[in-house]
Design an enzyme around this catalytic site. Structure first.
Site, short mmCIF file in Angstrom:
data_model
loop_
_atom_site.label_atom_id
_atom_site.label_comp_id
_atom_site.label_asym_id
_atom_site.label_seq_id
_atom_site.Cartn_x
_atom_site.Cartn_y
_atom_site.Cartn_z
N LEU A 125 0.84 -1.20 0.00
CA LEU A 125 0.00 0.00 0.00
C LEU A 125 0.87 1.26 0.00
O LEU A 125 0.70 2.15 -0.83
CB LEU A 125 -0.91 -0.02 1.25
CG LEU A 125 -1.87 1.15 1.43
CD1 LEU A 125 -2.99 1.12 0.40
CD2 LEU A 125 -2.49 1.11 2.84
N GLU A 362 1.40 -0.01 10.12
CA GLU A 362 -0.05 -0.27 10.09
C GLU A 362 -0.83 0.86 10.75
O GLU A 362 -1.83 0.65 11.43
CB GLU A 362 -0.37 -1.66 10.66
CG GLU A 362 0.23 -2.74 9.77
CD GLU A 362 -0.49 -4.05 9.76
OE1 GLU A 362 -1.67 -4.10 10.14
OE2 GLU A 362 0.15 -5.03 9.35
N1 CAA Z 1 -13.60 0.39 6.83
C1 CAA Z 1 -14.30 0.60 5.69
N2 CAA Z 1 -14.34 1.81 5.10
C2 CAA Z 1 -13.66 2.82 5.67
C3 CAA Z 1 -12.91 2.65 6.85
C4 CAA Z 1 -12.91 1.37 7.44
N3 CAA Z 1 -12.22 1.14 8.56
N4 CAA Z 1 -12.33 3.82 7.18
C5 CAA Z 1 -12.70 4.70 6.24
N5 CAA Z 1 -13.50 4.10 5.35
C6 CAA Z 1 -14.15 4.73 4.20
C7 CAA Z 1 -15.00 5.89 4.69
O1 CAA Z 1 -16.30 5.44 5.00
C8 CAA Z 1 -15.01 6.81 3.50
O2 CAA Z 1 -15.93 6.35 2.55
P1 CAA Z 1 -16.84 7.38 1.69
O3 CAA Z 1 -15.84 8.26 0.97
O4 CAA Z 1 -17.62 6.50 0.78
O5 CAA Z 1 -17.65 8.12 2.69
C9 CAA Z 1 -13.62 6.64 2.90
O6 CAA Z 1 -13.15 5.34 3.37
C10 CAA Z 1 -12.65 7.72 3.31
O7 CAA Z 1 -12.61 7.77 4.73
P2 CAA Z 1 -11.85 8.94 5.51
O8 CAA Z 1 -12.37 10.25 5.00
O9 CAA Z 1 -11.92 8.68 6.96
O10 CAA Z 1 -10.37 8.72 4.95
P3 CAA Z 1 -9.09 9.61 5.13
O11 CAA Z 1 -8.47 9.81 3.82
O12 CAA Z 1 -9.40 10.81 5.98
O13 CAA Z 1 -8.10 8.63 5.92
C11 CAA Z 1 -7.05 7.49 7.73
C12 CAA Z 1 -8.32 8.17 7.15
C13 CAA Z 1 -7.57 6.83 9.00
C14 CAA Z 1 -5.94 8.48 8.09
C15 CAA Z 1 -6.50 6.43 6.75
O14 CAA Z 1 -5.98 7.03 5.59
C16 CAA Z 1 -5.44 5.55 7.36
O15 CAA Z 1 -5.75 4.61 8.09
N6 CAA Z 1 -4.15 5.83 7.09
C17 CAA Z 1 -3.04 4.98 7.56
C18 CAA Z 1 -2.65 3.99 6.52
C19 CAA Z 1 -1.84 2.86 7.11
O16 CAA Z 1 -2.18 2.34 8.17
N7 CAA Z 1 -0.80 2.46 6.41
C20 CAA Z 1 -0.02 1.35 6.89
C21 CAA Z 1 0.66 0.70 5.75
S1 CAA Z 1 0.52 -1.01 5.72
C22 CAA Z 1 1.70 -1.65 6.73
O17 CAA Z 1 2.31 -1.02 7.53
C23 CAA Z 1 1.77 -3.12 6.54
C24 CAA Z 1 3.03 -3.81 6.88
O18 CAA Z 1 3.69 -4.33 5.99
C25 CAA Z 1 3.42 -4.08 8.29
#
Ligand code: CAA
Length: 381
Positions: A125, A362
């Site tokens: 991602l 994450e």
């Molecule tokens: N489940 C389902 N849908 C969801 C959701 C969830 N948990 N959270 C948000 N959505 C949906 C919302 O309903 C919304 O939908 P609509 O547009 O249809 O209304 C859409 O997604 C956008 O939601 P937000 O406006 O809340 O999104 P945002 O852009 O403001 O982002 C955030 C919110 C929480 C900051 C998110 O971007 C996030 O979690 N960022 C962190 C990413 C991350 O964790 N990266 C880690 C990389 S992977 C990794 O580390 C793996 C590894 O190898 C160890």
């Protein structure tokens, strides 16, 4: 929530504990020093059902649920956090394909992950300039006939150099979260270039690389879900993934506390074991309290997910609290060891280094707070 474990949960926990103690713990220090990715262990974990704990048996999983998965992760992480993160990401990829894939995708890819044939799964991602904000990613996927052509670079990809099955996010429309789609990519696909191996502070026997896609052509049938659904898939997977990382943090915290108690019983200063003094005893009392609070938050999030109830907020609370806890507990364990905590003869310095990334990957602690606040406002606002 019932605090008694079921027979299945006990069986999975004990299986993971035995494997972690007998096969993983004895080599954790060497693997860390040599930065060696223990391919053979993942094949064995596949045979034991630990790479698909919450996956139906018909796709090679243990069908044992999320609480079992969390307990197994805690055991693995107490032995070696590197092995645990590889296990976590593999389970996360298998769950994502199982949840959103077609029967054919499940048949082909979930079974490869759960059996250990794929060795590991990768979750691609993040990008060099898009970590907390996946909506800013640049990697593109362009439909050409019955294929998609991927171009772009991914960063911080766990197991990227070894994974037989990857889930990869790319842009199918020019901007925003709604332009993202998710694809299954097989390791070794032409145009998939394994980049720089990261020389990390901790988790040194897990593999972390950059991936570059250069006109990487994959079958159109490898689209997971539908076009534009990618962001939702990522968030759903990360909700579950955060339970995995919270469990990993609990495992590291427990190992650090156990090491601290053993050392405090053994080490003498001023005529008695240091564990007889009030200051170390109070320190260990706080460590134990924080650890158990983290375990309870984590198991509650796992329980809610297993029951099919909303659990985003609870998973983020567990991940936030448990990862901050493991850092504090590992830090105190080093302190209690004095100079011996700072050298690699004792495992606490490894726990300290391994814990550090848990508040970052994450979703950073700050991202967890964003999710918790958002959900709390929905609930109470
Ligand atoms: N489940 C389902 N849908 C969801 C959701 C969830 N948990 N959270 C948000 N959505 C949906 C919302 O309903 C919304 O939908 P609509 O547009 O249809 O209304 C859409 O997604 C956008 O939601 P937000 O406006 O809340 O999104 P945002 O852009 O403001 O982002 C955030 C919110 C929480 C900051 C998110 O971007 C996030 O979690 N960022 C962190 C990413 C991350 O964790 N990266 C880690 C990389 S992977 C990794 O580390 C793996 C590894 O190898 C160890």
């Amino acid at each position: 929530m019932n605090l008694e474990l079921t027979e299945t949960q006990t069986l999975i926990r004990d299986t993971a504990r035995k494997f972690a103690r007998e096969r993983v713990a004895p080599q954790a220090r060497t693997l860390d020093r040599e930065e060696r990715f223990p391919t053979e262990l993942y094949k064995e974990m596949g045979e034991l059902g630990l790479l698909g704990v919450n996956i139906p048996a018909k796709y090679g999983g243990s069908e044992a649920g999320v609480v079992s998965y969390s307990l197994a992760m805690m055991e693995m992480a107490a032995a070696d956090a590197s092995t645990a993160v590889t296990m976590a990401v593999t389970n996360m990829c298998a769950e994502l394909i199982n949840a959103f894939g077609t029967d054919a995708q499940r048949e082909k890819y979930v079974t490869k992950l759960t059996s250990g044939e794929a060795i590991a799964g990768s979750f691609a991602l993040s990008e060099p300039h898009a970590g907390s904000d996946p909506g800013a990613m640049l990697t593109s996927a362009v439909k050409r006939g019955d294929t998609y052509v991927l171009n772009g670079t991914k960063q911080w990809i766990t197991s990227g150099a070894y994974a037989g099955v990857m889930v990869v996010w790319a842009r199918t429309a020019p901007t925003g979260n709604k332009g993202l789609s998710c694809f299954i990519v097989e390791g070794g696909t032409k145009g998939l270039i394994i980049g720089k191996h990261e020389d990390k502070m901790g988790l040194r026997s897990s593999n972390t690389v950059a991936l570059t896609f250069e006109d990487c052509e994959i079958p159109a049938e490898n689209l997971l879900g539908s076009e534009g659904q990618g962001f939702r898939l990522a968030m759903t997977a990360l909700d579950g993934g955060r339970i995995g990382i919270a469990s990993q943090a609990c495992g590291v915290g427990r190992a650090a506390l156990e090491a601290a108690v053993a050392y405090a019983k053994d080490r003498k200063a001023f005529g008695q074991a240091i564990g007889e003094f009030q200051a170390p005893r109070f320190m260990m009392a706080d460590m134990k309290t924080q650890l158990e609070a983290a375990e309870l938050l984590t198991l509650r999030a796992a329980y809610l997910k297993e029951q099919g109830q909303p659990f985003s907020r609870e998973a983020s609370m567990a991940k936030l609290f448990a990862s901050e806890m493991s850092n504090k507990v590992a830090d105190k364990a080093v302190q209690l060891h004095g100079g011996y905590g700072y050298i690699d003869e004792f495992p606490v310095e490894r726990y300290f280094r391994d814990a550090r990334v848990q508040t970052i990957y994450e979703g950073t602690s700050e991202v967890q707070r964003m999710v918790i606040a958002r959900e709390t406002f929905k609930l109470l606002g």
